[in-house]
Design a protein around this motif. Structure first.
Motif, PDB file in Angstrom:
ATOM      1  N   ASP A  13     -14.511   1.362  -4.891  1.00 14.55           N
ATOM      2  CA  ASP A  13     -15.696   1.664  -5.712  1.00 14.55           C
ATOM      3  C   ASP A  13     -16.980   1.165  -5.069  1.00 14.55           C
ATOM      4  N   PHE A  14     -16.840   0.401  -4.002  1.00 16.91           N
ATOM      5  CA  PHE A  14     -18.016  -0.220  -3.395  1.00 16.91           C
ATOM      6  C   PHE A  14     -18.725   0.769  -2.468  1.00 16.91           C
ATOM      7  N   HIS A  15     -19.999   1.009  -2.741  1.00 16.28           N
ATOM      8  CA  HIS A  15     -20.790   1.950  -1.948  1.00 16.28           C
ATOM      9  C   HIS A  15     -21.384   1.191  -0.755  1.00 16.28           C
ATOM     10  N   ALA A  16     -20.715   1.266   0.401  1.00 16.57           N
ATOM     11  CA  ALA A  16     -21.095   0.437   1.550  1.00 16.57           C
ATOM     12  C   ALA A  16     -22.287   0.996   2.328  1.00 16.57           C
ATOM     13  N   LEU A  17     -22.386   2.333   2.384  1.00 15.99           N
ATOM     14  CA  LEU A  17     -23.541   2.985   3.007  1.00 15.99           C
ATOM     15  C   LEU A  17     -24.041   4.072   2.065  1.00 15.99           C
ATOM     16  N   THR A  18     -25.336   4.040   1.773  1.00 19.97           N
ATOM     17  CA  THR A  18     -25.908   4.975   0.810  1.00 19.97           C
ATOM     18  C   THR A  18     -27.016   5.802   1.462  1.00 19.97           C
ATOM     19  N   ASP A  19     -26.825   7.120   1.508  1.00 22.63           N
ATOM     20  CA  ASP A  19     -27.883   8.033   1.988  1.00 22.63           C
ATOM     21  C   ASP A  19     -28.512   7.573   3.292  1.00 22.63           C
ATOM     22  N   ILE A  20     -27.679   7.303   4.299  1.00 17.55           N
ATOM     23  CA  ILE A  20     -28.232   6.839   5.575  1.00 17.55           C
ATOM     24  C   ILE A  20     -28.731   8.029   6.387  1.00 17.55           C
ATOM     25  N   ASN A  21     -30.031   8.015   6.658  1.00 16.75           N
ATOM     26  CA  ASN A  21     -30.645   9.018   7.529  1.00 16.75           C
ATOM     27  C   ASN A  21     -31.314   8.279   8.687  1.00 16.75           C
ATOM     28  N   ALA A 203     -36.037  -5.132  21.317  1.00 18.75           N
ATOM     29  CA  ALA A 203     -35.937  -3.948  20.445  1.00 18.75           C
ATOM     30  C   ALA A 203     -37.200  -3.093  20.520  1.00 18.75           C
ATOM     31  N   ASP A 204     -36.996  -1.782  20.460  1.00 15.70           N
ATOM     32  CA  ASP A 204     -38.114  -0.859  20.246  1.00 15.70           C
ATOM     33  C   ASP A 204     -38.352  -0.710  18.742  1.00 15.70           C
ATOM     34  N   ARG A 205     -37.299  -0.992  17.987  1.00 16.87           N
ATOM     35  CA  ARG A 205     -37.325  -0.658  16.570  1.00 16.87           C
ATOM     36  C   ARG A 205     -36.370  -1.582  15.825  1.00 16.87           C
ATOM     37  N   VAL A 206     -36.771  -1.991  14.630  1.00 19.06           N
ATOM     38  CA  VAL A 206     -35.917  -2.843  13.791  1.00 19.06           C
ATOM     39  C   VAL A 206     -35.577  -2.081  12.508  1.00 19.06           C
ATOM     40  N   LEU A 207     -34.274  -2.036  12.202  1.00 17.09           N
ATOM     41  CA  LEU A 207     -33.840  -1.541  10.888  1.00 17.09           C
ATOM     42  C   LEU A 207     -33.435  -2.761  10.085  1.00 17.09           C
ATOM     43  N   PHE A 208     -33.937  -2.848   8.866  1.00 19.33           N
ATOM     44  CA  PHE A 208     -33.489  -3.926   7.976  1.00 19.33           C
ATOM     45  C   PHE A 208     -32.669  -3.294   6.859  1.00 19.33           C
ATOM     46  N   MET A 209     -31.428  -3.780   6.709  1.00 21.09           N
ATOM     47  CA  MET A 209     -30.526  -3.213   5.707  1.00 21.09           C
ATOM     48  C   MET A 209     -30.256  -4.201   4.587  1.00 21.09           C
ATOM     49  N   ALA A 210     -30.099  -3.676   3.395  1.00 25.53           N
ATOM     50  CA  ALA A 210     -29.666  -4.472   2.241  1.00 25.53           C
ATOM     51  C   ALA A 210     -28.929  -3.541   1.296  1.00 25.53           C
ATOM     52  N   ASP A 211     -27.805  -3.993   0.778  1.00 24.87           N
ATOM     53  CA  ASP A 211     -27.016  -3.218  -0.208  1.00 24.87           C
ATOM     54  C   ASP A 211     -26.697  -1.800   0.264  1.00 24.87           C
ATOM     55  N   GLY A 212     -26.381  -1.662   1.551  1.00 30.89           N
ATOM     56  CA  GLY A 212     -25.966  -0.353   2.059  1.00 30.89           C
ATOM     57  C   GLY A 212     -27.086   0.637   2.292  1.00 30.89           C
ATOM     58  N   LEU A 213     -28.328   0.164   2.184  1.00 34.22           N
ATOM     59  CA  LEU A 213     -29.494   1.029   2.383  1.00 34.22           C
ATOM     60  C   LEU A 213     -30.309   0.544   3.579  1.00 34.22           C
ATOM     61  N   ILE A 214     -30.961   1.471   4.269  1.00 33.92           N
ATOM     62  CA  ILE A 214     -31.974   1.068   5.241  1.00 33.92           C
ATOM     63  C   ILE A 214     -33.268   0.851   4.460  1.00 33.92           C
ATOM     64  N   VAL A 215     -33.664  -0.401   4.349  1.00 36.39           N
ATOM     65  CA  VAL A 215     -34.809  -0.765   3.499  1.00 36.39           C
ATOM     66  C   VAL A 215     -36.117  -0.719   4.287  1.00 36.39           C
ATOM     67  N   GLU A 216     -36.063  -1.122   5.557  1.00 38.11           N
ATOM     68  CA  GLU A 216     -37.243  -1.037   6.413  1.00 38.11           C
ATOM     69  C   GLU A 216     -36.833  -0.481   7.774  1.00 38.11           C
ATOM     70  N   ASP A 217     -37.719   0.302   8.362  1.00 37.40           N
ATOM     71  CA  ASP A 217     -37.492   0.903   9.676  1.00 37.40           C
ATOM     72  C   ASP A 217     -38.835   0.867  10.377  1.00 37.40           C
ATOM     73  N   THR A 218     -38.999  -0.111  11.287  1.00 37.69           N
ATOM     74  CA  THR A 218     -40.333  -0.355  11.815  1.00 37.69           C
ATOM     75  C   THR A 218     -40.255  -0.998  13.199  1.00 37.69           C
ATOM     76  N   THR A 219     -41.399  -1.396  13.732  1.00 36.90           N
ATOM     77  CA  THR A 219     -41.401  -2.080  15.028  1.00 36.90           C
ATOM     78  C   THR A 219     -41.085  -3.566  14.817  1.00 36.90           C
ATOM     79  N   PRO A 220     -40.574  -4.246  15.845  1.00 38.51           N
ATOM     80  CA  PRO A 220     -40.314  -5.688  15.714  1.00 38.51           C
ATOM     81  C   PRO A 220     -41.584  -6.440  15.306  1.00 38.51           C
ATOM     82  N   GLU A 221     -42.682  -6.089  15.955  1.00 39.37           N
ATOM     83  CA  GLU A 221     -43.969  -6.725  15.677  1.00 39.37           C
ATOM     84  C   GLU A 221     -44.293  -6.665  14.184  1.00 39.37           C
ATOM     85  N   GLU A 222     -44.196  -5.457  13.661  1.00 46.14           N
ATOM     86  CA  GLU A 222     -44.527  -5.215  12.246  1.00 46.14           C
ATOM     87  C   GLU A 222     -43.539  -5.938  11.327  1.00 46.14           C
TER      88      GLU A 222
END
Length: 242
Positions: A13-21, A203-222
């Motif tokens: 029942d655990f939704h490990a990845l949700t709508d990952i694009n 990194a060229d890019r950082v993805l921050f994930m929480a609860d199976g979602l990509i919450v932030e997708d940005t540069t390391p600097e940002e």
């Protein structure tokens, strides 16, 4: 090079990845950060079908990942994977561990595979260990062998799933240095890690994930100077205060 469209993954029942694009162009280095259980490793493992997905699609270099069979094996050989545990064959020498894939999967001649293995072991700084067995090497050295072994398949993409988390602290940098070198050479990489210095540096890019979602997708600097979400601020506050 990598394209994930509406990817869903469940464990029961655990939704490990949700709508990952996610789209990762060739040569980009993407570092995936997030708290434990946020789906980072599952994301990484889904890309080469170590985890099956329940919805959506994943393409590697324009080809959709098949579910199983020979086509999957072929596509998977284009995706190098380095795990927490080194997964080396204990009964084979370091050099034999590296030549195995090119000989068996790529059908390379023995002399050519041997030459390739030595060049790669030299590249990761352990050519002098070629005749030893994994148990005779330190953890950092074994992880560098694992990287050489993945590179021996001439992959289009390299996935790293917390490659330094099982290592003693003094061995972490020797592995990160090899990875930073790969990033500098233009290898397409997805790296799940807790190493913030590597994320900032390579990194060229950082993805921050929480609860199976990509919450932030940005540069390391940002991400490090100006995280947008409370989840990211909370995560960085905990990590950077250690």
């Amino acid at each position: 090079m990598i394209k994930m469209t509406d990817v869903q993954k469940f464990f029961g029942d655990f939704h490990a990845l949700t709508d990952i694009n996610l789209e990762v162009p060739q040569g980009q280095v993407v570092v995936v950060l997030g708290p434990s259980g946020s789906g980072k490793s599952t994301l990484c493992r889904a890309i080469n079908r170590l985890e099956t997905i329940e919805g959506g699609s994943i393409d590697i270099d324009g080809q959709i990942l098949p579910d199983e069979g020979r086509e999957l094996a072929k596509l998977r050989s284009d995706v190098g994977m380095v795990f927490q545990q080194f997964n080396l064959f204990p009964h084979l020498t370091i050099k034999e561990n590296v030549t195995l894939g090119p000989l068996k999967v790529r059908g390379m001649k023995k002399a050519e595979a041997s030459e390739l293995a030595m060049a790669l072991l030299d590249r990761v700084g352990i050519a002098d260990q070629a005749a030893k067995y994994p148990a005779q090497l330190s953890g950092g050295q074994q992880q560098r062998v694992a990287i050489a072994r993945a590179l021996a398949m001439n992959p289009k993409v390299m996935l790293f799933d917390e490659p330094t988390s099982a290592l003693d602290p003094e061995m972490v940098n020797e592995v990160l240095d090899v990875m930073t070198g790969l990033a500098g050479e233009g290898m397409t990489m997805i790296v799940v890690t807790h190493e913030m210095g590597f994320a900032r540096r390579a990194a060229d890019r950082v993805l921050f994930m929480a609860d199976g979602l990509i919450v932030e997708d940005t540069t390391p600097e940002e991400f490090f100077s100006n995280p947008r979400t409370d989840r990211a601020k909370d995560f960085l506050g905990k990590i950077l205060s250690h």
